[in-house]
Scaffold this motif. Structure first.
Motif, PDB file in Angstrom:
ATOM      1  N   UNK A 124       0.802  -1.221   0.000  1.00  0.00           N
ATOM      2  CA  UNK A 124       0.000   0.000   0.000  1.00  0.00           C
ATOM      3  C   UNK A 124       0.831   1.267   0.000  1.00  0.00           C
ATOM      4  N   UNK A 125       2.163   1.167  -0.055  1.00  0.00           N
ATOM      5  CA  UNK A 125       2.994   2.362  -0.143  1.00  0.00           C
ATOM      6  C   UNK A 125       3.190   2.719  -1.614  1.00  0.00           C
ATOM      7  N   UNK A 126       3.863   3.840  -1.869  1.00  0.00           N
ATOM      8  CA  UNK A 126       4.042   4.301  -3.227  1.00  0.00           C
ATOM      9  C   UNK A 126       5.514   4.526  -3.526  1.00  0.00           C
ATOM     10  N   UNK A 127       5.874   4.269  -4.762  1.00  0.00           N
ATOM     11  CA  UNK A 127       7.217   4.609  -5.206  1.00  0.00           C
ATOM     12  C   UNK A 127       7.120   5.697  -6.273  1.00  0.00           C
ATOM     13  N   UNK A 128       8.131   6.518  -6.355  1.00  0.00           N
ATOM     14  CA  UNK A 128       8.165   7.629  -7.307  1.00  0.00           C
ATOM     15  C   UNK A 128       6.999   8.583  -7.120  1.00  0.00           C
ATOM     16  N   UNK A 129       6.507   8.695  -5.895  1.00  0.00           N
ATOM     17  CA  UNK A 129       5.375   9.578  -5.617  1.00  0.00           C
ATOM     18  C   UNK A 129       5.888  10.936  -5.155  1.00  0.00           C
ATOM     19  N   UNK A 130       5.570  11.959  -5.894  1.00  0.00           N
ATOM     20  CA  UNK A 130       6.010  13.309  -5.537  1.00  0.00           C
ATOM     21  C   UNK A 130       4.890  14.111  -4.874  1.00  0.00           C
ATOM     22  N   UNK A 131       3.699  13.562  -4.894  1.00  0.00           N
ATOM     23  CA  UNK A 131       2.578  14.249  -4.261  1.00  0.00           C
ATOM     24  C   UNK A 131       1.957  15.280  -5.179  1.00  0.00           C
ATOM     25  N   UNK A 132       0.756  15.709  -4.805  1.00  0.00           N
ATOM     26  CA  UNK A 132       0.082  16.745  -5.565  1.00  0.00           C
ATOM     27  C   UNK A 132      -0.639  16.199  -6.781  1.00  0.00           C
ATOM     28  N   UNK A 133      -1.343  17.081  -7.435  1.00  0.00           N
ATOM     29  CA  UNK A 133      -2.146  16.734  -8.600  1.00  0.00           C
ATOM     30  C   UNK A 133      -1.304  16.770  -9.862  1.00  0.00           C
ATOM     31  N   UNK A 134      -1.582  15.841 -10.782  1.00  0.00           N
ATOM     32  CA  UNK A 134      -0.896  15.872 -12.063  1.00  0.00           C
ATOM     33  C   UNK A 134      -1.835  16.446 -13.118  1.00  0.00           C
ATOM     34  N   UNK A 135      -1.281  16.878 -14.234  1.00  0.00           N
ATOM     35  CA  UNK A 135      -2.078  17.361 -15.351  1.00  0.00           C
ATOM     36  C   UNK A 135      -2.418  16.165 -16.224  1.00  0.00           C
ATOM     37  N   UNK A 136      -3.718  15.865 -16.353  1.00  0.00           N
ATOM     38  CA  UNK A 136      -4.138  14.709 -17.136  1.00  0.00           C
ATOM     39  C   UNK A 136      -4.053  14.960 -18.637  1.00  0.00           C
ATOM     40  N   UNK A 137      -3.895  16.214 -19.044  1.00  0.00           N
ATOM     41  CA  UNK A 137      -3.775  16.571 -20.464  1.00  0.00           C
ATOM     42  C   UNK A 137      -4.954  16.050 -21.285  1.00  0.00           C
ATOM     43  N   UNK A 138      -6.163  16.285 -20.783  1.00  0.00           N
ATOM     44  CA  UNK A 138      -7.359  15.887 -21.529  1.00  0.00           C
ATOM     45  C   UNK A 138      -7.570  16.894 -22.665  1.00  0.00           C
ATOM     46  N   UNK A 139      -7.651  16.438 -23.912  1.00  0.00           N
ATOM     47  CA  UNK A 139      -7.821  17.379 -25.024  1.00  0.00           C
ATOM     48  C   UNK A 139      -9.105  18.192 -24.872  1.00  0.00           C
ATOM     49  N   UNK A 140      -9.090  19.453 -25.283  1.00  0.00           N
ATOM     50  CA  UNK A 140     -10.291  20.292 -25.168  1.00  0.00           C
ATOM     51  C   UNK A 140     -11.372  19.840 -26.155  1.00  0.00           C
ATOM     52  N   UNK A 141     -12.617  20.113 -25.792  1.00  0.00           N
ATOM     53  CA  UNK A 141     -13.747  19.803 -26.670  1.00  0.00           C
ATOM     54  C   UNK A 141     -14.932  20.664 -26.252  1.00  0.00           C
ATOM     55  N   UNK A 142     -15.783  20.969 -27.214  1.00  0.00           N
ATOM     56  CA  UNK A 142     -17.008  21.721 -26.921  1.00  0.00           C
ATOM     57  C   UNK A 142     -18.213  20.790 -26.834  1.00  0.00           C
ATOM     58  N   UNK A 143     -17.977  19.473 -26.877  1.00  0.00           N
ATOM     59  CA  UNK A 143     -19.061  18.487 -26.902  1.00  0.00           C
ATOM     60  C   UNK A 143     -19.078  17.705 -25.589  1.00  0.00           C
ATOM     61  N   UNK A 144     -20.241  17.666 -24.957  1.00  0.00           N
ATOM     62  CA  UNK A 144     -20.445  16.806 -23.795  1.00  0.00           C
ATOM     63  C   UNK A 144     -21.603  15.860 -24.093  1.00  0.00           C
ATOM     64  N   UNK A 145     -21.744  14.844 -23.278  1.00  0.00           N
ATOM     65  CA  UNK A 145     -22.799  13.849 -23.456  1.00  0.00           C
ATOM     66  C   UNK A 145     -23.618  13.729 -22.178  1.00  0.00           C
TER      67      UNK A 145
END
Length: 375
Positions: free
Chosen positions: A8-29
């Motif tokens: 249950x521990x983590x390796x290479x964990x720097x903490x904080x939120x990452x940027x998911x880089x979700x492409x922009x779009x004007x369409x939702x469902x």
């Protein structure tokens, strides 16, 4: 990238939120949560580990989702449990008897759609998160024009190989006379979201299918855009985990100082820190990591990697992670089919439901005679 290790521990964990880089779009469902089925009397040690004293049996819903595109196209993500589950493969029904599972299905999803006026004929495709019995429903109740969409490796494993097991697989009636579309994640529509390879299903950024292997060959999650300006998303986790305690807390979503428990029709504040520290340390787990880890999977290394990637998404306040078997969703505040869940962010549901599972654990422990300090 954060990867969860066995303790249950983590390796290479720097903490904080990452940027998911979700492409922009004007369409939702439109996204609608369907709740017509449950799995009762599941021994917890069959699902997650290490054990928590007093938490021995697990019962949970089996959710699926109706996704409606502005173009009029409709797809389902999963089908839950078929009403006549006794007609599943004998290896599966024998396992129910051996393990003690008690499936309950009020009706098939196709029936629900017909009863509501949506109509099963309007469904363009069913996307299976994976081929286990509590997700595949009954494809034979849908017309031949409804495609079946599956994940990477599905055809070789289930159609050409002998992938069927006591956990699931396919019946001939699932695939006869219909197109089975396998997402290989080599398509030109594939982008990277967080650490997930993501297939742009409608080719407009509204629905992404995520390659999330481990639990089962061909396992898929989905990231669905529920609003624009601001952008919000529902992450449909399938069985990437069975319980929120398998991916929370994390370095992206730490345990809060105080949570609210509903007890005797009253809302009571509870400071979970010392209780959680004790319960984790007593089981050789990291107090800053999840309560459990899955106890089985087709490939356990991939299971844990997928959970790590999902934790990154969970750390984004604009992403609402919903597992197929998340009891927290059976809250009176959650809109269910035929109502959409698109306004989850403005209603505060992502925050409100994040730690409901701790209250569930505490209540179960107390019911089974375990003393919980501070409650």
């Amino acid at each position: 990238m954060a990867q969860q290790q066995a303790n249950g521990t983590f390796k290479n964990a720097k903490g904080g939120r990452i940027d998911l880089n979700i492409p922009p779009s004007s369409i939702s469902v439109s996204v609608k949560v369907i709740d017509v089925a449950s799995v009762n009397n599941v021994p917890t040690n069959a699902i997650f580990t290490p054990p928590v004293k007093g938490v021995n049996v697990y019962s949970a819903p089996s959710f699926c989702f109706l996704i409606e595109h502005p173009s009029g196209r409709k797809v389902l993500f999963d089908l839950a449990i078929r009403k006549d589950w006794e007609n599943l493969a004998p290896a599966i029904t024998e396992r129910f008897k051996k393990v003690g599972h008690e499936p309950v299905a009020e009706k098939n999803v196709s029936e629900l759609l017909d009863d509501s006026g949506v109509g099963k004929e309007s469904i363009n495709a069913v996307i299976w998160s994976h081929a286990h019995w509590d997700h595949t429903g009954d494809m034979s109740t849908f017309p031949a024009h409804t495609d079946l969409v599956v994940g990477r490796g599905f055809k070789d494993h289930f159609l050409r190989g002998d992938g069927n097991s006591a956990l699931g697989g396919i019946l001939a009636s699932d695939v006869e006379g219909r197109e089975v579309r396998e997402i290989t994640f080599k398509e030109p529509e594939v982008v990277q979201i967080g650490h997930f390879p993501a297939y742009d299903y409608f080719k407009d950024g509204s629905v992404y299918l995520l390659d999330s292997p481990g639990h089962c060959v061909g396992h898929l999650c989905a990231l669905v855009r529920t609003s624009t300006s601001p952008d919000t998303f529902v992450f449909m986790g399938g069985d990437a985990a069975h319980h929120c305690g398998e991916f929370r807390p994390s370095q992206y979503v730490p345990l809060p100082d105080t949570i609210t428990l509903k007890r005797d029709n009253r809302h009571t504040p509870f400071c979970p820190g010392s209780w959680y520290d004790d319960i984790q340390i007593s089981r050789h787990r990291d107090p800053k990591g999840p309560l459990w880890q899955p106890s089985f999977g087709h490939n356990m290394e991939e299971v844990m990697t997928t959970i790590g990637y999902m934790q990154e998404c969970d750390g984004d306040d604009n992403v609402f992670v919903i597992l197929a078997h998340d009891n927290a969703l059976r809250s009176p505040n959650i809109p269910m089919f035929p109502d959409p869940i698109n306004n989850w962010k403005s209603r505060g549901l992502g925050t409100e439901l994040k730690w409901n599972w701790i209250g569930e654990i505490l209540s179960t422990m107390e019911t089974n005679g375990e003393k919980v300090q501070g409650v």
